[in-house]
Structures are given as structure tokens and as C-alpha cells.
Motif scaffolding. Sequence first.
Motif, PDB file in Angstrom:
ATOM      1  N   THR A  27      35.251   0.738  -2.603  1.00  0.00           N
ATOM      2  CA  THR A  27      35.456   2.027  -1.940  1.00  0.00           C
ATOM      3  C   THR A  27      35.338   3.196  -2.911  1.00  0.00           C
ATOM      4  O   THR A  27      35.943   3.199  -3.975  1.00  0.00           O
ATOM      5  N   ASN A  28      34.525   4.192  -2.508  1.00  0.00           N
ATOM      6  CA  ASN A  28      34.492   5.462  -3.238  1.00  0.00           C
ATOM      7  C   ASN A  28      34.639   6.633  -2.266  1.00  0.00           C
ATOM      8  O   ASN A  28      34.266   7.758  -2.580  1.00  0.00           O
ATOM      9  N   LYS A  29      35.197   6.374  -1.096  1.00  0.00           N
ATOM     10  CA  LYS A  29      35.406   7.402  -0.079  1.00  0.00           C
ATOM     11  C   LYS A  29      36.485   8.377  -0.541  1.00  0.00           C
ATOM     12  O   LYS A  29      37.480   7.967  -1.127  1.00  0.00           O
ATOM     13  N   GLY A  30      36.285   9.645  -0.247  1.00  0.00           N
ATOM     14  CA  GLY A  30      37.284  10.656  -0.561  1.00  0.00           C
ATOM     15  C   GLY A  30      37.579  10.783  -2.044  1.00  0.00           C
ATOM     16  O   GLY A  30      38.705  11.075  -2.429  1.00  0.00           O
ATOM     17  N   GLY A  31      36.579  10.514  -2.883  1.00  0.00           N
ATOM     18  CA  GLY A  31      36.764  10.631  -4.320  1.00  0.00           C
ATOM     19  C   GLY A  31      37.424   9.437  -4.980  1.00  0.00           C
ATOM     20  O   GLY A  31      37.642   9.428  -6.191  1.00  0.00           O
ATOM     21  N   LEU A  72      25.304   2.373  -8.580  1.00  0.00           N
ATOM     22  CA  LEU A  72      25.107   2.931  -7.245  1.00  0.00           C
ATOM     23  C   LEU A  72      26.342   3.693  -6.761  1.00  0.00           C
ATOM     24  O   LEU A  72      26.226   4.788  -6.196  1.00  0.00           O
ATOM     25  N   LEU A  73      27.520   3.135  -7.006  1.00  0.00           N
ATOM     26  CA  LEU A  73      28.758   3.725  -6.512  1.00  0.00           C
ATOM     27  C   LEU A  73      29.316   4.824  -7.406  1.00  0.00           C
ATOM     28  O   LEU A  73      30.213   5.562  -6.998  1.00  0.00           O
ATOM     29  N   SER A  74      28.814   4.944  -8.625  1.00  0.00           N
ATOM     30  CA  SER A  74      29.379   5.941  -9.540  1.00  0.00           C
ATOM     31  C   SER A  74      28.424   7.071  -9.894  1.00  0.00           C
ATOM     32  O   SER A  74      28.849   8.068 -10.463  1.00  0.00           O
ATOM     33  N   ASP A  75      27.142   6.950  -9.565  1.00  0.00           N
ATOM     34  CA  ASP A  75      26.206   8.001  -9.973  1.00  0.00           C
ATOM     35  C   ASP A  75      25.777   8.934  -8.851  1.00  0.00           C
ATOM     36  O   ASP A  75      24.839   9.706  -9.005  1.00  0.00           O
ATOM     37  N   GLY A  76      26.453   8.852  -7.695  1.00  0.00           N
ATOM     38  CA  GLY A  76      26.166   9.776  -6.605  1.00  0.00           C
ATOM     39  C   GLY A  76      25.102   9.299  -5.623  1.00  0.00           C
ATOM     40  O   GLY A  76      24.823   9.994  -4.647  1.00  0.00           O
ATOM     41  N   ILE A  77      24.509   8.143  -5.841  1.00  0.00           N
ATOM     42  CA  ILE A  77      23.500   7.627  -4.910  1.00  0.00           C
ATOM     43  C   ILE A  77      24.165   7.158  -3.622  1.00  0.00           C
ATOM     44  O   ILE A  77      23.674   7.417  -2.526  1.00  0.00           O
ATOM     45  N   LEU A  78      25.306   6.477  -3.743  1.00  0.00           N
ATOM     46  CA  LEU A  78      26.071   5.998  -2.592  1.00  0.00           C
ATOM     47  C   LEU A  78      27.456   6.624  -2.671  1.00  0.00           C
ATOM     48  O   LEU A  78      28.225   6.347  -3.596  1.00  0.00           O
ATOM     49  N   THR A  79      27.751   7.484  -1.696  1.00  0.00           N
ATOM     50  CA  THR A  79      29.036   8.185  -1.678  1.00  0.00           C
ATOM     51  C   THR A  79      29.758   7.901  -0.363  1.00  0.00           C
ATOM     52  O   THR A  79      29.166   7.403   0.589  1.00  0.00           O
ATOM     53  N   ASP A  80      31.027   8.245  -0.350  1.00  0.00           N
ATOM     54  CA  ASP A  80      31.845   8.109   0.857  1.00  0.00           C
ATOM     55  C   ASP A  80      31.771   6.683   1.404  1.00  0.00           C
ATOM     56  O   ASP A  80      31.831   6.463   2.607  1.00  0.00           O
TER      57      ASP A  80
END
Length: 160
Positions: A27-31, A72-80
Amino acid sequence: MDAGNPRAVDDKRAIDAVVRAFFQAFTNKGGERPDLQLVRALFIPVGLIVKTCSDVPTAYSLRQFIEPREKLLSDGILTDFVEEELWERTELFGNVAQRFCLYRKSGVLRGERFETRGMKSMQLVRTPEGWKICSIAWDDEREGVAIPQEQAKAEVRRAI
């Protein structure tokens, strides 16, 4: 599972916690920051992960699976991004367990919002450190591959 067996009940709770932690780790939703190091801790050292979302399955070692997802989850490609279990069936025998589950994942990939569901088959083993995942295989819903009615109905009941 034998609900009258205290050890089976404790095992099921422990397996539930492992699976919940696995889904939450991405999960990287909401920061929120994904914790893919946790994925390593949830698996036996030689864990296997197999993606079956096309005609040819792709098998990954833990390292092969985690490294591109960290990027993918930390470089802004896949967010929320969030992935959650919606339905499950767990079978236990001694030191082995099988979990079949329906899950949903959603997020924003390269600026495009998406949501999809799929099924995961997870195998777990009891170790001296507790229950660990030894393998996962998954497939996502798509044209020609629909969630079975039993699981789709369970998802609707859960939402009510």
C-alpha cells in the motif's frame, strides 16, 4: 478447519495476520510507504511467486518479484495503490496450509486510475518463527476470466 480445535483456531488467526500483512505491504495510498522488506520476512527464504495473467506463467524469486515493485511503488509510477483480500478459504493440515482468496487492487498507474480483482492461491508452512508463505500464484479478472460466482457473491455480501 476444525473450529473446535484450539490450535487450528490459533493457526487460522496467525495465517490471517500473515496474509493481511502481505496485502498491506504494497500500500502507498494516502502517502503511506510500502514495506516490501516485510514481504521478505513473511516468506520462507526460497519463496516462489507466479503470475498467471497471460498465456505463459511468469515465475519470480522473492528478489525478482520485490525489486521492480519497490521502484514502481516509490518512484511515482504507481500511486494511491491498495490491495485487499475480499474473500478467503483456508485449509490446514498439520504444518501446511492452503489459502485461496479473492482480492481487489486499485490505484493510479502512469496517471490512469484502475481497479481490478483476481484470485490468489497461497501456500504456507509452519516454521519455528511461525507461519510463513512458501508460494503464491495469482490471476487477474479479464475478458474470458471471471471471478467464480461463489466468491463474487461473497464479495457482495461483505459490502452490504
